[in-house]
Each structure stands twice: as structure tokens, then as C-alpha cells.
Design a protein around this motif. Structure first.
Motif, short mmCIF file in Angstrom:
data_model
loop_
_atom_site.label_atom_id
_atom_site.label_comp_id
_atom_site.label_asym_id
_atom_site.label_seq_id
_atom_site.Cartn_x
_atom_site.Cartn_y
_atom_site.Cartn_z
N THR A 10 4.79 24.30 11.07
CA THR A 10 5.76 24.79 12.05
C THR A 10 6.79 25.72 11.41
N GLU A 11 6.74 25.89 10.08
CA GLU A 11 7.67 26.78 9.39
C GLU A 11 6.89 27.81 8.58
N PHE A 12 7.39 29.04 8.60
CA PHE A 12 6.81 30.09 7.77
C PHE A 12 7.91 31.07 7.39
N GLY A 13 8.03 31.35 6.11
CA GLY A 13 9.03 32.30 5.64
C GLY A 13 10.45 31.89 5.97
N GLY A 14 10.68 30.58 6.10
CA GLY A 14 12.01 30.09 6.41
C GLY A 14 12.34 30.07 7.90
N TYR A 15 11.35 30.35 8.75
CA TYR A 15 11.57 30.40 10.18
C TYR A 15 10.57 29.51 10.90
N GLY A 24 -3.03 27.18 14.05
CA GLY A 24 -2.42 27.90 12.94
C GLY A 24 -1.98 29.29 13.32
N ILE A 25 -1.28 29.92 12.37
CA ILE A 25 -0.92 31.33 12.51
C ILE A 25 -1.49 32.06 11.30
N ASN A 26 -1.68 33.35 11.44
CA ASN A 26 -2.16 34.18 10.35
C ASN A 26 -0.98 34.56 9.47
N ALA A 27 -0.98 34.07 8.24
CA ALA A 27 0.15 34.29 7.33
C ALA A 27 0.37 35.76 7.04
N ASP A 28 -0.69 36.53 6.87
CA ASP A 28 -0.54 37.96 6.59
C ASP A 28 0.12 38.69 7.74
N ILE A 29 -0.29 38.39 8.94
CA ILE A 29 0.29 39.03 10.12
C ILE A 29 1.75 38.64 10.27
N GLN A 30 2.04 37.36 10.16
CA GLN A 30 3.42 36.90 10.33
C GLN A 30 4.33 37.48 9.26
N GLU A 31 3.86 37.54 8.03
CA GLU A 31 4.67 38.13 6.95
C GLU A 31 4.92 39.61 7.23
N GLY A 32 3.89 40.32 7.70
CA GLY A 32 4.05 41.74 8.02
C GLY A 32 5.04 41.97 9.15
N GLY A 176 25.56 35.32 15.78
CA GLY A 176 24.32 34.82 16.35
C GLY A 176 23.09 35.63 15.97
N ALA A 177 23.27 36.65 15.15
CA ALA A 177 22.15 37.54 14.81
C ALA A 177 21.02 36.80 14.09
N GLU A 178 21.36 35.95 13.15
CA GLU A 178 20.32 35.24 12.39
C GLU A 178 19.53 34.31 13.30
N GLU A 179 20.21 33.63 14.20
CA GLU A 179 19.52 32.74 15.14
C GLU A 179 18.65 33.55 16.11
N GLN A 180 19.13 34.72 16.54
CA GLN A 180 18.35 35.55 17.44
C GLN A 180 17.12 36.10 16.70
N LYS A 181 17.28 36.45 15.43
CA LYS A 181 16.15 36.89 14.61
C LYS A 181 15.12 35.77 14.51
N ALA A 182 15.59 34.55 14.29
CA ALA A 182 14.68 33.40 14.21
C ALA A 182 13.93 33.22 15.54
N ASN A 183 14.63 33.41 16.66
CA ASN A 183 13.99 33.29 17.97
C ASN A 183 12.92 34.35 18.16
N ALA A 184 13.22 35.58 17.74
CA ALA A 184 12.24 36.66 17.88
C ALA A 184 11.02 36.38 17.02
N LEU A 185 11.23 35.93 15.79
CA LEU A 185 10.09 35.64 14.91
C LEU A 185 9.24 34.49 15.44
N ASN A 186 9.86 33.54 16.09
CA ASN A 186 9.10 32.45 16.71
C ASN A 186 8.30 33.00 17.89
#
Length: 190
Positions: A10-15, A24-32, A176-186
């Protein structure tokens, strides 16, 4: 085709991401996608994140699907660049099992200068025009759909597109920018 490393966490790259022990998720895609979003947040005072789904008609050649989506996305990026709009993005194809009635489709993520792009519908219409042109079908055919983020789940900076509710907007220099970034990445995790 190399499908990349699949991660079942449920966590990837700190998010937090949309994955679990079974999906699962594709790690390469999520990192990109994460790197592209971080780049956009460094470059612009407001970033609009849009998710689109592209489906092709049942009679379309599945072998050309990737080419059509890739060429259309490249043309979209070129048009945006010519208009002076900084964009980043990526896409992933989701192949439906033969036994499933669901069509093959692609998920696209577009990150754009939020001063110039406030919602996802214009981008979706532009991309749809490019896809229909490549398919040789009338413009009225709709193959690109704008995905709508859930307000209660994803809008923590109160910066989601108010006009159409079709994107997540991040203002990196505001509270709230960091939390909004986390929401977008999710929201964009595949």
C-alpha cells in the motif's frame, strides 16, 4: 513486453498507493509518474493532474492500440508545447482477459501548468480528436473519457478544479501541498 516490477504494497516511494496483497502496481510506472509530478511542482506554482481513459471500438485492431494511443499522446504534448503549456504525462495499457467482456483500454495521466489548464475536459476533447483522426472515424465518436477524482477522498488542499471537478490541482507553495501531492499520486497509481 517487459511489464516491469509489480509491487504489492500500500506504500510506494513514501506515498500511499492503490495496491494491496492481491492487486499490485507497476513500480517503474509509478516511479516515473512520481518523478514527473515532482518536476512539474518544481517548475510551476500550480499543477493540474488529469486522468483519462481511452477505449477503442470493438472492431478496432488491438495490435495498433498502443501505436494509436502513443502517437495521439505525443501529438497532444506537441500541441501543448506549441501553445506554451508545460506538460508531463504517461500512460499504461490495460488488457482485458479474453473471457472478460470489458474492452482493452489505456489509462493516461497528464500533468499540466495549472495556470493554463484548469480541468481535464479540454485535454480529453483534444486527445479524443487525435484518436478519432487516427482511427478514421467521425469526431463525434467518444473514446476518451475524463476520470473524476472523489472530492472527499482526494481534495485536501481545497484546490481541486471547481469548474468541472475533473482534476486535482496542487499549489506547491501553499499549505496542504504535500498532502495534495500524496492524494494525486494515490489517484494516479496503477
Amino acid at each position: 513486453m517487459n511489464k516491469g516490477k509489480e509491487v504489492f504494497s500500500t506504500e510506494f516511494g513514501g506515498y500511499h498507493v492503490q495496491a494491496n496483497d492481491e492487486i499490485g502496481i507497476n513500480a517503474d510506472i509509478q516511479e516515473g509518474l512520481q518523478k514527473r509530478l515532482e518536476y512539474m511542482l518544481e517548475q510551476r506554482s500550480k499543477v493540474t493532474v488529469v486522468c483519462l481513459t481511452v477505449s477503442l471500438p470493438e472492431d478496432a485492431d488491438k495490435n495498433n492500440f498502443g501505436k494509436i494511443v502513443g502517437e495521439s499522446l505525443n501529438a497532444l504534448r506537441k500541441t501543448q508545447k506549441n501553445r506554451g503549456v508545460l506538460t508531463q504525462g504517461g500512460w499504461v495499457r490495460e488488457t482485458a482477459p479474453e473471457s472478460n467482456k470489458e474492452q482493452d483500454h489505456s489509462h493516461l495521466v497528464i500533468m499540466a501548468d495549472g495556470q493554463r489548464v484548469q480541468n481535464g475536459f479540454g485535454i480529453a476533447a483534444q486527445l479524443n480528436k487525435l484518436v478519432t483522426s487516427r482511427l478514421g472515424v467521425p469526431d463525434e465518436s467518444i473514446f476518451v473519457h475524463c476520470d473524476i477524482p472523489e472530492a472527499e477522498k482526494y481534495d485536501r488542499q481545497d484546490q481541486r478544479s471547481k469548474k468541472s471537478l475533473s482534476a486535482i490541482t496542487i499549489r506547491p507553495n501553499e499549505p496542504g501541498a504535500e498532502e495534495q501531492k500524496a492524494n494525486a499520486l494515490n489517484w494516479i497509481s496503477y
